[in-house]
Design a protein around this motif. Sequence first.
Motif, PDB file in Angstrom:
ATOM      1  N   GLY A  34       0.827  -1.092  -0.073  1.00  0.00           N
ATOM      2  CA  GLY A  34      -0.117   0.089   0.081  1.00  0.00           C
ATOM      3  C   GLY A  34       0.792   1.371   0.095  1.00  0.00           C
TER       4      GLY A  34
ATOM      5  N   GLY B  38      -4.668   6.180   1.645  1.00  0.00           N
ATOM      6  CA  GLY B  38      -3.807   6.722   0.635  1.00  0.00           C
ATOM      7  C   GLY B  38      -3.764   5.975  -0.641  1.00  0.00           C
ATOM      8  N   ASN B  39      -4.708   5.381  -0.619  1.00  0.00           N
ATOM      9  CA  ASN B  39      -5.003   4.047  -1.742  1.00  0.00           C
ATOM     10  C   ASN B  39      -6.710   4.162  -2.147  1.00  0.00           C
ATOM     11  OD1 ASN B  39      -2.829   2.471  -2.692  1.00  0.00           O
ATOM     12  ND2 ASN B  39      -2.754   2.786  -0.405  1.00  0.00           N
ATOM     13  N   VAL B  40      -7.596   4.461  -1.505  1.00  0.00           N
ATOM     14  CA  VAL B  40      -9.062   4.305  -1.727  1.00  0.00           C
ATOM     15  C   VAL B  40      -9.538   5.871  -1.291  1.00  0.00           C
ATOM     16  CG1 VAL B  40     -11.158   3.196  -1.153  1.00  0.00           C
ATOM     17  CG2 VAL B  40      -8.875   1.865  -0.909  1.00  0.00           C
TER      18      VAL B  40
ATOM     19  N   LEU C 198      -9.572  -2.422   0.030  1.00  0.00           N
ATOM     20  CA  LEU C 198      -8.176  -1.953  -0.118  1.00  0.00           C
ATOM     21  C   LEU C 198      -7.464  -2.955  -0.888  1.00  0.00           C
ATOM     22  CD1 LEU C 198      -5.716  -0.409   0.677  1.00  0.00           C
ATOM     23  CD2 LEU C 198      -5.558  -1.536   2.828  1.00  0.00           C
TER      24      LEU C 198
ATOM     25  N   THR D  95      -8.454  -3.004  -4.479  1.00  0.00           N
ATOM     26  CA  THR D  95      -7.942  -1.720  -5.223  1.00  0.00           C
ATOM     27  C   THR D  95      -6.290  -1.960  -5.324  1.00  0.00           C
ATOM     28  OG1 THR D  95      -9.281  -0.500  -3.848  1.00  0.00           O
ATOM     29  CG2 THR D  95      -7.264   0.688  -4.850  1.00  0.00           C
ATOM     30  N   ILE D  96      -5.530  -2.448  -4.475  1.00  0.00           N
ATOM     31  CA  ILE D  96      -4.221  -2.751  -4.965  1.00  0.00           C
ATOM     32  C   ILE D  96      -3.751  -3.920  -5.712  1.00  0.00           C
ATOM     33  CG2 ILE D  96      -1.846  -3.247  -3.722  1.00  0.00           C
ATOM     34  CD1 ILE D  96      -3.131  -1.541  -1.474  1.00  0.00           C
TER      35      ILE D  96
ATOM     36  N   VAL E 105      -2.611   3.538   5.167  1.00  0.00           N
ATOM     37  CA  VAL E 105      -2.507   3.018   3.693  1.00  0.00           C
ATOM     38  C   VAL E 105      -4.028   2.995   3.167  1.00  0.00           C
ATOM     39  CG1 VAL E 105      -2.318   0.833   2.544  1.00  0.00           C
ATOM     40  CG2 VAL E 105      -0.400   1.568   4.077  1.00  0.00           C
TER      41      VAL E 105
ATOM     42  N   SER F 150       2.007   2.314  -3.450  1.00  0.00           N
ATOM     43  CA  SER F 150       1.213   2.877  -4.478  1.00  0.00           C
ATOM     44  C   SER F 150       0.398   4.197  -3.645  1.00  0.00           C
ATOM     45  CB  SER F 150      -0.003   1.711  -4.819  1.00  0.00           C
ATOM     46  OG  SER F 150      -0.607   1.159  -3.600  1.00  0.00           O
ATOM     47  N   PHE F 151       1.082   4.588  -2.691  1.00  0.00           N
ATOM     48  CA  PHE F 151       0.287   5.793  -1.911  1.00  0.00           C
ATOM     49  C   PHE F 151       0.162   7.229  -2.690  1.00  0.00           C
ATOM     50  CE2 PHE F 151      -0.019   8.953   1.417  1.00  0.00           C
ATOM     51  CZ  PHE F 151      -0.561   8.232   2.273  1.00  0.00           C
ATOM     52  N   ASP F 152      -1.121   7.543  -2.558  1.00  0.00           N
ATOM     53  CA  ASP F 152      -1.561   8.793  -3.394  1.00  0.00           C
ATOM     54  C   ASP F 152      -1.784   9.769  -2.342  1.00  0.00           C
ATOM     55  OD1 ASP F 152      -2.348  10.640  -4.851  1.00  0.00           O
ATOM     56  OD2 ASP F 152      -3.699   9.651  -6.114  1.00  0.00           O
TER      57      ASP F 152
END
Length: 378
Positions: free
Chosen positions: A165, A240-242, A257, A260-261, A237, A168-170
């Motif tokens: 996670g 930062g991902n959803v 989660l 998504t990952i 996490v 791929s953190f946004d």
Amino acid sequence: MKKLQRTLSLPGAIAVSVGGMLSGIFVLPGLAVGITGSSVWLAFLVAALCILPAVLSKSELATAMPKSGGTYVYIERAFGPLFGTIAGIGLWLSLLLKSAFSLVGLIFYLYVLIEVDESYTKYIALLALLFILLLNVFGVKKVEKTQLVIVTVSVLSLITIVFFGFNSFDSKLMEPVFSEGGSGFIAGVAFLYISYAGVTKIAAVAGEIKNPEKNLPRTMIISLLLITTVYVLVAMVLVGNVDQATLSADIKPIHTLFQTIGGDYFGYFAAVVGVITLMSMANSGVLASSRFPFAMAKDKMMPGFLGLVNSKFMTPVAAILTTSLLIGLAIVYLDVIKIAKLASAFKVLMFIFNELSVIVLRETNAQWYKPSFRSPLY
């Protein structure tokens, strides 16, 4: 008369304690995002600090009175039989309702794996309850082994998703950090606070733990540190991902989660882990809650048959059966989710009485009160 045996080791006690809390990360963080925004990870951390006085107080009380029954025993000794009986019955109902909540909650993860007609939901929860009942009847060692396996799988799975996670953190998904300002954050802390309630649950089975003077405080403190780390990192996490709009109404956020990952197969794996983790919560709940009527029966506050220990399995079978029956009735007849919130409020009240018990027993200088662990910053 047969007595309970001290067979629960330190790792087993930690597994029971952590297993009673892991459901918090599988069900609550999505809804908490709807309350406080991406600061949900910070809300988890603040909630852990708020539970710390209860953990330290109960660690002290448990080493002075390492008996099954936990909070009932402490309040009865500090405030007398009336307060003790109210606390014991209230905590018994509180814990068994939380177990019912977990068994109903696992259905949402089960839906990911198989199509289940809603009319069968309660029957599936009752089947899971029957399995847990048998585990508890056959002995604490069986519960310990089961909890160790489930908790290990669950924690390792969450550590894995944290690793992927963060890759791929946004950070853009983190906005807004405080969706409802300071009041929303405080509401988020209050909402998540009860996720940690299981950290002191192990005191209810103090009479079955090896070397309780050392292992009880260690269990509670290690469990709190471990679960706080898991909660905070997974929540970070998650946001930062959803997308927050997706999370705010999601009651199976860990599945979302993982999916998504890693895609659908990751999602299916998360659903399996979610089902067994929520069963673990119910398992530790039956173990702990059944010790309240057992301890009260020993003090003649409940019918004597609830205080009997089975000579073959060395477990309080009558107390376990009665507790499981009430869980089953709650699943069938009650709105478990609403009732579990009420039970959580009672649990907070009992934390306060635990801390008052430490004050009373220290200030009255009771000669028998000799805890091997003393809460710092008294």
